[in-house]
Design an enzyme around this catalytic site. Sequence first.
Site, PDB file in Angstrom:
ATOM      1  N   ARG A  33       0.844  -1.185   0.000  1.00  0.00           N
ATOM      2  CA  ARG A  33       0.000   0.000   0.000  1.00  0.00           C
ATOM      3  C   ARG A  33       0.886   1.243   0.000  1.00  0.00           C
ATOM      4  O   ARG A  33       2.097   1.135   0.110  1.00  0.00           O
ATOM      5  CB  ARG A  33      -0.922   0.014   1.227  1.00  0.00           C
ATOM      6  CG  ARG A  33      -0.207  -0.389   2.524  1.00  0.00           C
ATOM      7  CD  ARG A  33      -0.878   0.103   3.756  1.00  0.00           C
ATOM      8  NE  ARG A  33      -0.837   1.557   3.851  1.00  0.00           N
ATOM      9  CZ  ARG A  33       0.236   2.251   4.224  1.00  0.00           C
ATOM     10  NH1 ARG A  33       1.386   1.645   4.515  1.00  0.00           N
ATOM     11  NH2 ARG A  33       0.194   3.565   4.295  1.00  0.00           N
ATOM     12  N   GLY A  34       0.237   2.398  -0.100  1.00  0.00           N
ATOM     13  CA  GLY A  34       0.979   3.659  -0.136  1.00  0.00           C
ATOM     14  C   GLY A  34       1.217   4.077  -1.571  1.00  0.00           C
ATOM     15  O   GLY A  34       1.714   3.293  -2.387  1.00  0.00           O
ATOM     16  N   ALA A  35       0.856   5.305  -1.893  1.00  0.00           N
ATOM     17  CA  ALA A  35       0.831   5.751  -3.284  1.00  0.00           C
ATOM     18  C   ALA A  35       2.142   5.501  -4.048  1.00  0.00           C
ATOM     19  O   ALA A  35       2.123   4.869  -5.107  1.00  0.00           O
ATOM     20  CB  ALA A  35       0.446   7.227  -3.345  1.00  0.00           C
ATOM     21  N   ARG A  87      -6.871  -0.385  -7.356  1.00  0.00           N
ATOM     22  CA  ARG A  87      -7.314   0.637  -6.403  1.00  0.00           C
ATOM     23  C   ARG A  87      -7.476   1.936  -7.185  1.00  0.00           C
ATOM     24  O   ARG A  87      -6.486   2.456  -7.728  1.00  0.00           O
ATOM     25  CB  ARG A  87      -6.322   0.813  -5.247  1.00  0.00           C
ATOM     26  CG  ARG A  87      -6.179  -0.429  -4.357  1.00  0.00           C
ATOM     27  CD  ARG A  87      -5.510  -0.100  -3.039  1.00  0.00           C
ATOM     28  NE  ARG A  87      -6.403   0.665  -2.174  1.00  0.00           N
ATOM     29  CZ  ARG A  87      -6.008   1.232  -1.025  1.00  0.00           C
ATOM     30  NH1 ARG A  87      -4.755   1.139  -0.634  1.00  0.00           N
ATOM     31  NH2 ARG A  87      -6.875   1.903  -0.278  1.00  0.00           N
ATOM     32  N   GLN A 134      -3.256   1.978  10.378  1.00  0.00           N
ATOM     33  CA  GLN A 134      -1.939   2.100   9.738  1.00  0.00           C
ATOM     34  C   GLN A 134      -0.982   2.954  10.560  1.00  0.00           C
ATOM     35  O   GLN A 134       0.233   2.739  10.522  1.00  0.00           O
ATOM     36  CB  GLN A 134      -2.081   2.691   8.339  1.00  0.00           C
ATOM     37  CG  GLN A 134      -2.780   1.777   7.334  1.00  0.00           C
ATOM     38  CD  GLN A 134      -4.239   2.122   7.175  1.00  0.00           C
ATOM     39  OE1 GLN A 134      -4.890   2.568   8.120  1.00  0.00           O
ATOM     40  NE2 GLN A 134      -4.779   1.929   5.980  1.00  0.00           N
ATOM     41  N   ASP A 146      -2.639  10.439  -1.991  1.00  0.00           N
ATOM     42  CA  ASP A 146      -2.839   9.385  -2.978  1.00  0.00           C
ATOM     43  C   ASP A 146      -3.192   9.952  -4.345  1.00  0.00           C
ATOM     44  O   ASP A 146      -2.979   9.292  -5.358  1.00  0.00           O
ATOM     45  CB  ASP A 146      -3.938   8.433  -2.508  1.00  0.00           C
ATOM     46  CG  ASP A 146      -3.456   7.538  -1.377  1.00  0.00           C
ATOM     47  OD1 ASP A 146      -3.064   6.390  -1.660  1.00  0.00           O
ATOM     48  OD2 ASP A 146      -3.437   7.991  -0.223  1.00  0.00           O
ATOM     49  N   LYS A 193      -5.682   9.439   3.058  1.00  0.00           N
ATOM     50  CA  LYS A 193      -6.386   8.537   3.959  1.00  0.00           C
ATOM     51  C   LYS A 193      -7.482   9.266   4.715  1.00  0.00           C
ATOM     52  O   LYS A 193      -7.270  10.378   5.204  1.00  0.00           O
ATOM     53  CB  LYS A 193      -5.393   7.909   4.943  1.00  0.00           C
ATOM     54  CG  LYS A 193      -6.001   6.945   5.942  1.00  0.00           C
ATOM     55  CD  LYS A 193      -6.735   5.796   5.276  1.00  0.00           C
ATOM     56  CE  LYS A 193      -5.864   4.982   4.371  1.00  0.00           C
ATOM     57  NZ  LYS A 193      -6.622   3.884   3.697  1.00  0.00           N
TER      58      LYS A 193
END
Length: 380
Positions: free
Chosen positions: A64-66, A98, A212, A253, A264
Amino acid sequence: MADQYARTGEDKRPHEIPAIRWEEPPEGPVLVLLDQTRLPAEEVELVCTDAPALVEAIRSLAVRGAPLLGIAGAYGVALAAARGYDVDDAANALAEARPTAVNLAVGVRRAQAAHRAALAKGGGAGQAAAAALAAARALHREDAEASARMAEHGLALLDELLPGGGHRILTHCNTGSLVSGGEGTAFAVALAAHRAGRLRRLWVDETRPLFQGARLTAYEAARNDMAHTLLTDNAAGSLFAAGEVDAVLIGADRIAADGSVANKVGSYPLAVLARYHHVPFIVVAPVTTVDPQTPDGASIEVEQRPAYEVTEVSVPQVPVTGAGGGVPVAPLGTQAYNPAFDVTPPELVTAIVTEEGVVSPVTAEGLAELCARSRRVTIG
């Protein structure tokens, strides 16, 4: 197909635990991910041998994470090419895994374009696969370099806004080495302040519903010996009221052309609190997160996550009884509103920090100039 295996060793530092890496064992190339759903209880790696396994890893938030999603997407295209699967089908599935994180599609299309260009020049399947892998590796390297420059620009901005040091920074979600080819985005700025002796306290939002902040940011802060304190998301207001926050640093993101920031869920309330309490609200993200094709915040597609992420709590190594694999905390049948992101309008953003510099005030014109400058640097 994906397999998992546990890492050995108790005292590795974050830079020794890569969030993603490409390997070529005798049985064929694989993409190895640090499974972030198992942190902090276990350091377990997920081994993907095809694009569908990577798509599932992306959707489950194992990766995860842009910025890291962009890297993963590019490697996923390279994996499909190297394994002899349909590259375009794999690319489309990965790009759509996503919808909000623009970096994912950017990384996928970059590797796909390299693959197509090699074929168009008369190269064989092997040469095209090598071109896709080279594109993925270049993106990985560039992201690490961008992370270092963002940290430098971000620390300089903090020192300008908050002379004297002793920064007390509030952050939301996770933006460190677990989401990047380098040391991250917003977290990298806080880490730079820590190394310079100018970080007094890192306030870490737990980041419901998937924690997170509690699971990942606190994990990274502890491993870097940073002074940090965890708080529930709804305690942030009292922290601002007590005068304990000097700046808010978050990642992104997707950043629309007008400067609206999707991050988020829970980021927008922090921006409102920061504005009321006259605290700088700073977004740290690579230029690839700016999407000129998305005109404004209302045009950003916000991913809706499953209800069970709210109605259940998942804790590593705890027995589960809920339908989603967690411990139920709401009555059976309870509906839940669970957007993965919210959108902060540009007028609430003090500055956007990128590897190419800082945009402040945040305007469409300023972002357009930044992106144009980035393209000139890349072409040069």
